[in-house]
Each structure stands twice: as structure tokens, then as C-alpha cells.
Scaffold this active site. Structure first.
Site: not given
Ligand code: PXP
Length: 238
Positions: A7, A9-10, A18, A43, A45, A49-50, A70, A100-101, A151, A190-191, A212-213
Site C-alpha cells: 500500500n 498511500d503514505h 506540500r 485507497h 478517499r 487526502r492522499h 481500496e 486510517t481505516t 480481507e 492492517h497494522g 503499507g505503513h
Molecule cells: N488493508 C486495508 C483495507 C487498509 O485500509 C489498510 C490501510 O490503508 C491496509 C490494509 C494497510 O494497513 P497498514 O498501513 O497498517 O499496513
């Protein structure tokens, strides 16, 4: 062995801080693929925002792997996704005020709306996934509606420690088997990070992990290609 969806997005978060043109998530998708990403997740949104509309269309044209879009199950996103034709769409709940979600999609209580929504996407040959909590009722409803994938939300597993984490892990394992019995392909995310991913990656029949993160954070130290290849190695050595 699970595949790895990265992911990005970041990357777009930094650009939007900026409101400029760099860093460009499209270029970083290329590096993620070089590091071994099996798919690229973004994602789009409602508040943009990103990730921006231009990003998703450029990604569709340039990535060599798969594009996982997403999005919230809104009419606006339905139109965009039918124009974009990503490899698959993951439906997520979306709140403007969240960072975040948070939590999974409440498939059980939105069955009739989601049934039409999912079949409309499938009519355009887009595979559809539901981001849900590891709960049987949500899994059963996802199966009834005709989702191709689910998921499983690993956020609680990632947040918890000790015994609580073990309990959450067993829920994810049981949910995976239950969903497989219903013919659903199971992704998770996620996480997840370099410390906690292995236990999830070693669950049989998990198709793909979306991360992602932690990967983008690690990329600040070692570069995105290396951050992705390190994660890929963790997932692959079970
Ligand atoms: N899966 C979904 C559905 C998400 O919304 C996200 C966060 O955007 C992720 C996975 C990835 O999560 P993380 O950024 O915590 O790895």
C-alpha cells in the site's frame, strides 16, 4: 505462500503535505515492484487526502503487477472504478474524521445495497474483496453477497500483546478456514509490520497480505525497494 500487496498511500501523504508533485507514488510503485511486490494497493478517499485520481489512472497504465483499488462503496467510486478497471477492488468503510481505516465493513447490515454494488463491479470484470473483521457473521454475509475475496482486518491482532494477541490470532486462523469453506479467497492486512507479520504469513491459505505503513516507514531508512524485499523475505520463509 502469501503474496505481498504494498500500500503506497503514505507516499502520497508526503506529497500532499506540500500539495506538490513529489514524491510521486507512481514512481515508488515501480520500486515496490522491483523489491518484489505482487500487487500495488491504493485507497482513493472521498476527501482525496492522499491518493489522487491522476495517480490511479497512471498506476493502471504503468504497473506490471496488479492494481488493488481500496474504496468506499459509494456511487462516485463505482463510476471511477468502472472507468479505471483495476484488477480488483477492496471495499472498505470510510469516515472523514479517521486517521486510517478503522474496523471492517459491516457487510451483514448492508447486504442488499452491497449485493447490487458487488454485482455491478463484477459485471465489469472487476474482482471484489470486502475488508471485514474476523467474525463469522460478516464472513457468511460476504459469501452470500458474492464477494470473490475477503480481507481480514488484522488491526486488533497487531495492537494486542500476549494472550490477547494469541486469541485474536486464533480468530483470524478460524476465520480463514471458515471463509475458505465458503469458497472465499482470504487476504489479510492492517497494522502488520516486520515484527508481527510471520504468524499471519504462516497461516495456510492466506492469499495476500496488504501492508503499507511499516514498509513505507522502513523505506525512509533503507529505501523502498529494500524495505519491500525484506518484507517479502519474511513472508516467504515459513
Ligand atoms: N488493508 C486495508 C483495507 C487498509 O485500509 C489498510 C490501510 O490503508 C491496509 C490494509 C494497510 O494497513 P497498514 O498501513 O497498517 O499496513
Amino acid at each position: 505462500m502469501a503474496t505481498l500487496g504494498v500500500n503506497i498511500d503514505h507516499i502520497a501523504n508526503v506529497r500532499q503535505a506540500r500539495q506538490t508533485y513529489e514524491p510521486d507514488p507512481v514512481q515508488f510503485a515501480f520500486l515496490a515492484e522491483l523489491g518484489g511486490a505482487d500487487s500495488i494497493t491504493v485507497h482513493l478517499r472521498e476527501d482525496r487526502r492522499h491518493i489522487q485520481d491522476r495517480d490511479i489512472f497512471l498506476l493502471k497504465d504503468t504497473i506490471k503487477t496488479k492494481l488493488n483499488l481500496e474504496m468506499a462503496a459509494t456511487e462516485e467510486m463505482l463510476k471511477i472504478s468502472k472507468k479505471l478497471l483495476p484488477d480488483y477492488v477492496t471495499l472498505v468503510p470510510e469516515k472523514r474524521e479517521e486517521i486510517t481505516t478503522e474496523g471492517g465493513l459491516d457487510v451483514k447490515n448492508k447486504k442488499s445495497y452491497l449485493k447490487d454494488y458487488v454485482s455491478s463491479l463484477k459485471n465489469s470484470n472487476i474482482e471484489v474483496s470486502a475488508f471485514i473483521d474476523p467474525e463469522n457473521e460478516q464472513i457468511n454475509s460476504s459469501g452470500e453477497i458474492g464477494f470473490d475475496f475477503i480481507e481480514l482486518h488484522t488491526g486488533r491482532y497487531a495492537e494486542f500483546k500476549g494472550q490477547e494477541q494469541i486469541v485474536e490470532l486464533s480468530k483470524i486462523i478460524e476465520s480463514t478456514y471458515h471463509a475458505n469453506d465458503l469458497g472465499l479467497i482470504v487476504n489479510a492486512g492492517h497494522g502488520l509490520n516486520y515484527q508481527n507479520v510471520k504468524k499471519i504469513a504462516s497461516i495456510n491459505n492466506i492469499n495476500e497480505l496488504n501492508i503499507g505503513h511499516s514498509i513505507v516507514s522502513r523505506a525512509l531508512a533503507v529505501g523502498l525497494k529494500k524495505a519491500v524485499s525484506e518484507m517479502k523475505a519474511l513472508i516467504s520463509t515459513n
